[in-house]
Design a protein around this motif. Structure first.
Motif, PDB file in Angstrom:
ATOM      1  N   PRO A   1       0.820  -1.219   0.000  1.00 53.14           N
ATOM      2  CA  PRO A   1       0.000   0.000   0.000  1.00 53.14           C
ATOM      3  C   PRO A   1       0.850   1.265   0.000  1.00 53.14           C
ATOM      4  O   PRO A   1       0.930   1.972   1.001  1.00 53.14           O
ATOM      5  CB  PRO A   1      -0.809  -0.147   1.291  1.00 53.14           C
ATOM      6  N   VAL A   2       1.495   1.533  -1.124  1.00 55.73           N
ATOM      7  CA  VAL A   2       2.358   2.718  -1.238  1.00 55.73           C
ATOM      8  C   VAL A   2       1.938   3.524  -2.466  1.00 55.73           C
ATOM      9  O   VAL A   2       1.261   3.013  -3.356  1.00 55.73           O
ATOM     10  CB  VAL A   2       3.845   2.328  -1.365  1.00 55.73           C
ATOM     11  N   THR A   3       2.360   4.768  -2.472  1.00 52.08           N
ATOM     12  CA  THR A   3       2.085   5.632  -3.622  1.00 52.08           C
ATOM     13  C   THR A   3       3.403   6.169  -4.162  1.00 52.08           C
ATOM     14  O   THR A   3       4.440   6.106  -3.492  1.00 52.08           O
ATOM     15  CB  THR A   3       1.189   6.821  -3.229  1.00 52.08           C
ATOM     16  N   THR A   4       3.360   6.692  -5.372  1.00 51.84           N
ATOM     17  CA  THR A   4       4.562   7.242  -5.986  1.00 51.84           C
ATOM     18  C   THR A   4       4.153   8.296  -6.997  1.00 51.84           C
ATOM     19  O   THR A   4       2.992   8.352  -7.414  1.00 51.84           O
ATOM     20  CB  THR A   4       5.392   6.130  -6.664  1.00 51.84           C
TER      21      THR A   4
ATOM     22  N   ALA B   1      10.811   6.908   4.749  1.00 56.57           N
ATOM     23  CA  ALA B   1       9.383   7.051   5.044  1.00 56.57           C
ATOM     24  C   ALA B   1       8.590   5.835   4.569  1.00 56.57           C
ATOM     25  O   ALA B   1       7.587   5.464   5.167  1.00 56.57           O
ATOM     26  CB  ALA B   1       8.847   8.325   4.380  1.00 56.57           C
ATOM     27  N   THR B   2       9.048   5.225   3.489  1.00 54.88           N
ATOM     28  CA  THR B   2       8.305   4.120   2.876  1.00 54.88           C
ATOM     29  C   THR B   2       8.712   2.757   3.412  1.00 54.88           C
ATOM     30  O   THR B   2       7.912   1.816   3.396  1.00 54.88           O
ATOM     31  CB  THR B   2       8.530   4.127   1.340  1.00 54.88           C
ATOM     32  N   LEU B   3       9.974   2.635   3.856  1.00 60.90           N
ATOM     33  CA  LEU B   3      10.495   1.312   4.213  1.00 60.90           C
ATOM     34  C   LEU B   3       9.679   0.550   5.261  1.00 60.90           C
ATOM     35  O   LEU B   3       9.465  -0.664   5.102  1.00 60.90           O
ATOM     36  CB  LEU B   3      11.958   1.437   4.653  1.00 60.90           C
ATOM     37  N   PRO B   4       9.201   1.195   6.327  1.00 58.86           N
ATOM     38  CA  PRO B   4       8.450   0.409   7.326  1.00 58.86           C
ATOM     39  C   PRO B   4       7.236  -0.319   6.738  1.00 58.86           C
ATOM     40  O   PRO B   4       7.029  -1.503   7.019  1.00 58.86           O
ATOM     41  CB  PRO B   4       8.034   1.468   8.360  1.00 58.86           C
ATOM     42  N   ILE B   5       6.446   0.360   5.913  1.00 61.55           N
ATOM     43  CA  ILE B   5       5.244  -0.293   5.365  1.00 61.55           C
ATOM     44  C   ILE B   5       5.641  -1.347   4.321  1.00 61.55           C
ATOM     45  O   ILE B   5       4.981  -2.377   4.195  1.00 61.55           O
ATOM     46  CB  ILE B   5       4.253   0.754   4.784  1.00 61.55           C
ATOM     47  N   LEU B   6       6.750  -1.111   3.603  1.00 66.08           N
ATOM     48  CA  LEU B   6       7.209  -2.128   2.644  1.00 66.08           C
ATOM     49  C   LEU B   6       7.660  -3.393   3.374  1.00 66.08           C
ATOM     50  O   LEU B   6       7.346  -4.513   2.958  1.00 66.08           O
ATOM     51  CB  LEU B   6       8.361  -1.588   1.786  1.00 66.08           C
ATOM     52  N   ARG B   7       8.403  -3.200   4.468  1.00 63.31           N
ATOM     53  CA  ARG B   7       8.869  -4.367   5.245  1.00 63.31           C
ATOM     54  C   ARG B   7       7.683  -5.113   5.853  1.00 63.31           C
ATOM     55  O   ARG B   7       7.649  -6.347   5.849  1.00 63.31           O
ATOM     56  CB  ARG B   7       9.838  -3.914   6.344  1.00 63.31           C
ATOM     57  N   ASP B   8       6.718  -4.358   6.377  1.00 63.19           N
ATOM     58  CA  ASP B   8       5.529  -5.009   6.950  1.00 63.19           C
ATOM     59  C   ASP B   8       4.759  -5.761   5.869  1.00 63.19           C
ATOM     60  O   ASP B   8       4.282  -6.881   6.100  1.00 63.19           O
ATOM     61  CB  ASP B   8       4.621  -3.967   7.613  1.00 63.19           C
TER      62      ASP B   8
END
Lengths: 159, 61
Positions: free
Chosen positions: A36-39, A139-146
Motif C-alpha cells: 500500500p504505497v504511492t509514488t 518514510a516508505t520502508l516500514p510499510i514495505l517491510r511489513d
C-alpha cells in the motif's frame, strides 16, 4: 481499471512496441505486488546497451512523450517527461549494488489487463531503498517491510 | 466497486486480520488492514497508487 492501471498498460504496450526489456522497480513495482504505497513516477531498470538507448527513444515516442533527459550530472538515470506520469530510466544497476541480470532472476511477472510486467521482487525493492538512504525511502520502508512480512506469512499458509 | 463487492472485500480483510494479527503483533492493526486490503485488490481492479502534485506539497491520486 483506474487511470493509474491504464497508464501502466499503456507503458507496457509502449515497451512491447519498442521491443525494450525493462523491469519495474521502485514504489510502482511494490504497488504492483500489493504494497500500500504511492509514488509520483514509474521507475524502469534496463540494460545499458547502445541498442537499448535507441529502443528507449522508440519507447518514449510510443508513450507519446519527449525524448529522455538526464536528471542531473550526478546520476545516469534519465527521465521521460510528457506521458501521463513521469518515467525514470535506470541503466544496468540500481541502489544496493543490484544489477539488471540479478534483479531479473528474482523478478516476478504480473499481468495487468492483456499485458504483463516484469517486476523486481519486493526484497530487491526494499534493498535498493535501504541503500538509497533518502528521506523518502526511510518514510516508505516500514510499510514495505511489513507488507513483505504479511506476504511471506500468507505464502506459508498456502497448501 | 459495488457495495456488495465492498462488503465481501471488507469481510475478507477482517477475517485475514483476525487470523494473522497474532503472528505479527508489532504491525500496527490499521497498517495490517491497509496491507491486506491492498493485497486483496490486485492491480487491474481499480487501485490508485500514482500521485500528482497539484501545487507544492499538495498531492492527489
Amino acid at each position: 481499471m483506474s487511470p493509474d492501471e491504464e497508464f501502466l498498460v499503456t507503458l507496457l504496450r509502449a515497451l512491447q512496441v519498442a521491443s525494450l526489456e525493462a523491469i519495474v522497480v521502485g514504489n510502482a513495482g511494490a504497488a504492483l505486488q500489493g504494497a500500500p504505497v504511492t509514488t509520483q513516477d514509474v521507475d524502469l531498470l534496463i540494460r545499458d546497451t547502445a541498442l537499448n538507448r535507441d529502443k528507449l527513444l522508440r519507447f518514449a515516442t510510443a508513450l507519446g512523450a519527449a525524448r529522455p533527459v538526464e536528471i542531473s550530472e550526478l546520476t545516469s538515470t534519465q527521465r521521460i517527461i510528457g506521458a501521463a506520469w513521469p518515467v525514470d530510466i535506470l541503466f544496468e544497476t540500481m541502489s544496493g549494488g543490484l544489477h539488471f541480470a540479478s534483479v531479473r532472476s528474482r523478478a516476478k511477472t504480473i499481468a495487468i489487463g492483456d499485458v504483463s510486467a516484469t517486476v523486481a521482487s519486493l526484497e530487491d525493492i526494499i534493498r535498493s531503498k535501504e541503500a538509497a538512504d533518502r528521506a523518502k525511502d526511510h518514510a516508505t520502508l516500514p510499510i514495505l517491510r511489513d507488507a513483505l512480512r504479511v506476504i511471506k506469512l500468507l505464502e506459508t499458509e498456502k497448501p | 466497486m459495488s457495495a456488495e463487492d465492498a462488503e465481501v472485500l471488507a469481510a475478507r480483510v477482517v477475517a485475514l486480520r483476525d487470523r494473522l494479527a497474532p503472528h505479527v503483533p508489532d504491525i500496527d492493526p490499521g497498517d495490517l488492514m491497509l496491507i491486506l486490503e491492498s493485497l486483496l485488490k490486485p492491480i487491474g481492479s481499480g487501485r490508485r497508487f500514482l500521485l500528482r502534485e497539484i501545487r507544492p506539497g499538495v498531492y492527489v491520486a
